[in-house]
Design an enzyme around this catalytic site. Structure first.
Site, PDB file in Angstrom:
ATOM      1  N   ASP A  47      -4.563   4.996   4.889  1.00 60.93           N
ATOM      2  CA  ASP A  47      -3.830   6.075   4.223  1.00 60.93           C
ATOM      3  C   ASP A  47      -2.907   5.450   3.192  1.00 60.93           C
ATOM      4  O   ASP A  47      -2.102   4.571   3.521  1.00 60.93           O
ATOM      5  CB  ASP A  47      -2.995   6.868   5.234  1.00 60.93           C
ATOM      6  CG  ASP A  47      -3.824   7.899   5.989  1.00 60.93           C
ATOM      7  OD1 ASP A  47      -4.975   8.162   5.577  1.00 60.93           O
ATOM      8  OD2 ASP A  47      -3.317   8.434   6.997  1.00 60.93           O
ATOM      9  N   HIS A  82      -1.262  12.282   0.366  1.00 65.69           N
ATOM     10  CA  HIS A  82      -1.669  10.872   0.525  1.00 65.69           C
ATOM     11  C   HIS A  82      -3.162  10.793   0.251  1.00 65.69           C
ATOM     12  O   HIS A  82      -3.849  11.817   0.235  1.00 65.69           O
ATOM     13  CB  HIS A  82      -1.350  10.347   1.936  1.00 65.69           C
ATOM     14  CG  HIS A  82      -2.211  10.890   3.039  1.00 65.69           C
ATOM     15  ND1 HIS A  82      -2.043  12.151   3.567  1.00 65.69           N
ATOM     16  CD2 HIS A  82      -3.258  10.343   3.709  1.00 65.69           C
ATOM     17  CE1 HIS A  82      -2.938  12.349   4.531  1.00 65.69           C
ATOM     18  NE2 HIS A  82      -3.703  11.269   4.633  1.00 65.69           N
ATOM     19  N   HIS A 112      -6.562   9.441   1.839  1.00 67.99           N
ATOM     20  CA  HIS A 112      -7.254   8.883   3.005  1.00 67.99           C
ATOM     21  C   HIS A 112      -8.514   8.212   2.464  1.00 67.99           C
ATOM     22  O   HIS A 112      -9.333   8.855   1.810  1.00 67.99           O
ATOM     23  CB  HIS A 112      -7.590  10.004   3.989  1.00 67.99           C
ATOM     24  CG  HIS A 112      -8.487   9.588   5.109  1.00 67.99           C
ATOM     25  ND1 HIS A 112      -8.014   9.323   6.373  1.00 67.99           N
ATOM     26  CD2 HIS A 112      -9.835   9.388   5.149  1.00 67.99           C
ATOM     27  CE1 HIS A 112      -9.038   8.982   7.155  1.00 67.99           C
ATOM     28  NE2 HIS A 112     -10.149   9.007   6.432  1.00 67.99           N
TER      29      HIS A 112
HETATM   30 ZN    ZN Z   1      -6.076   9.285   6.994  1.00 70.72          ZN
END
Ligand code: ZN
Length: 257
Positions: free
Chosen positions: A56, A135, A137
């Site tokens: 992440d 974020h 991933h």
């Molecule tokens: Zn993640």
């Protein structure tokens, strides 16, 4: 006797040759940090992540920041899972069984079937799907299985949080210049300084390719005094004070030796 052994060995090699696969497994692509050249992002791995080896990525104010392809390939999924799982995600097929995933995107900048190269913007950081805040991933997979992430061949930190600086899509990493000595040939040294062996000369007016630059002994030349030395070949350095590069000091994008 020696001949008999030789022929047995030959037969053994032929049999082995037939049994071995026709071609070895494809080497892994050189994956790079999935953000534009020069950016630094915090990448976190954790044992309770799904899948376990995903990373992440975050940085301050990252909502809407561009996400780039981490290696050349073909986009094979541009999918919106709605409010669950990956949300909006892109998958890139890099060949040899390798794929990468970019999830929770805010939006897409590519379509299925599109070829992408290093640095190509594929979408933007978001918080779609089962995400609680913006974020990226990111996953690398081989034959569908989650694998430990590598950038430039180096393993990511498992487990924990680490800063990763992108070298993805950085422009040409060589520079060039023109030797200007007012007539005298410039001495080429085996290292970045006047104390190294002379290994040749370059004539005044010669155009040189500069592979990297480093700091060495200070030299006063046509362009003033400088401690920068330019590597123009393997084990071949010249004083930058005699080279017109168009830049005072180091040339942007040319690496340090
Ligand atoms: Zn993640």
């Amino acid at each position: 006797m020696a001949k008999r052994w030789y022929s047995l060995l030959t037969v053994a090699l032929l049999v082995a040759g037939v049994l071995l696969p026709a071609s070895p497994a494809a080497a892994a692509p050189t994956f790079k940090v999935p953000f534009p050249c020069g950016q630094t992002w915090s990448g976190q791995t954790r044992t309770d992540h799904s899948p376990a080896y995903a990373v992440d990525f975050n940085r301050t104010d990252d909502l809407g920041d561009p996400v780039v392809a981490s290696a050349p390939g073909t986009v094979d999924r541009v999918t919106d899972l709605g409010g669950t799982s990956y949300g909006k995600y892109v998958r890139i097929d890099h060949g040899g069984g390798y794929t990468t995933y970019y999830a929770h995107l805010n939006g897409f900048n590519v379509s299925v079937g599109q070829s992408v190269g290093y640095g190509k913007v594929i979408g933007w950081v978001g918080s779609t799907g089962g995400s609680t805040g913006p974020h990226l991933h990111y996953e690398q997979r081989l034959n569908g299985n989650d694998i430990q992430v590598r950038f430039n061949g180096s393993l990511a930190l498992y487990w924990g949080t680490k800063s990763y600086t992108s070298g993805n899509g950085c422009s040409s990493s060589t520079g060039s210049g023109t030797v200007n000595t007012s007539g005298t040939a410039l001495t080429v040294r085996s290292g970045p300084g006047t104390g190294y062996d002379a290994v040749g000369t370059v004539a005044d007016g010669t155009r040189v390719t500069i592979y990297c630059q480093t700091s060495g002994t200070s030299v006063t030349g046509t362009y003033g005094t400088s401690s920068i030395w330019d590597r123009i070949g393997t084990g071949r350095y010249i004083a930058d004070a005699y080279v017109y590069t168009g830049h005072d000091g180091y040339i942007p994008n040319v690496p340090r030796c």
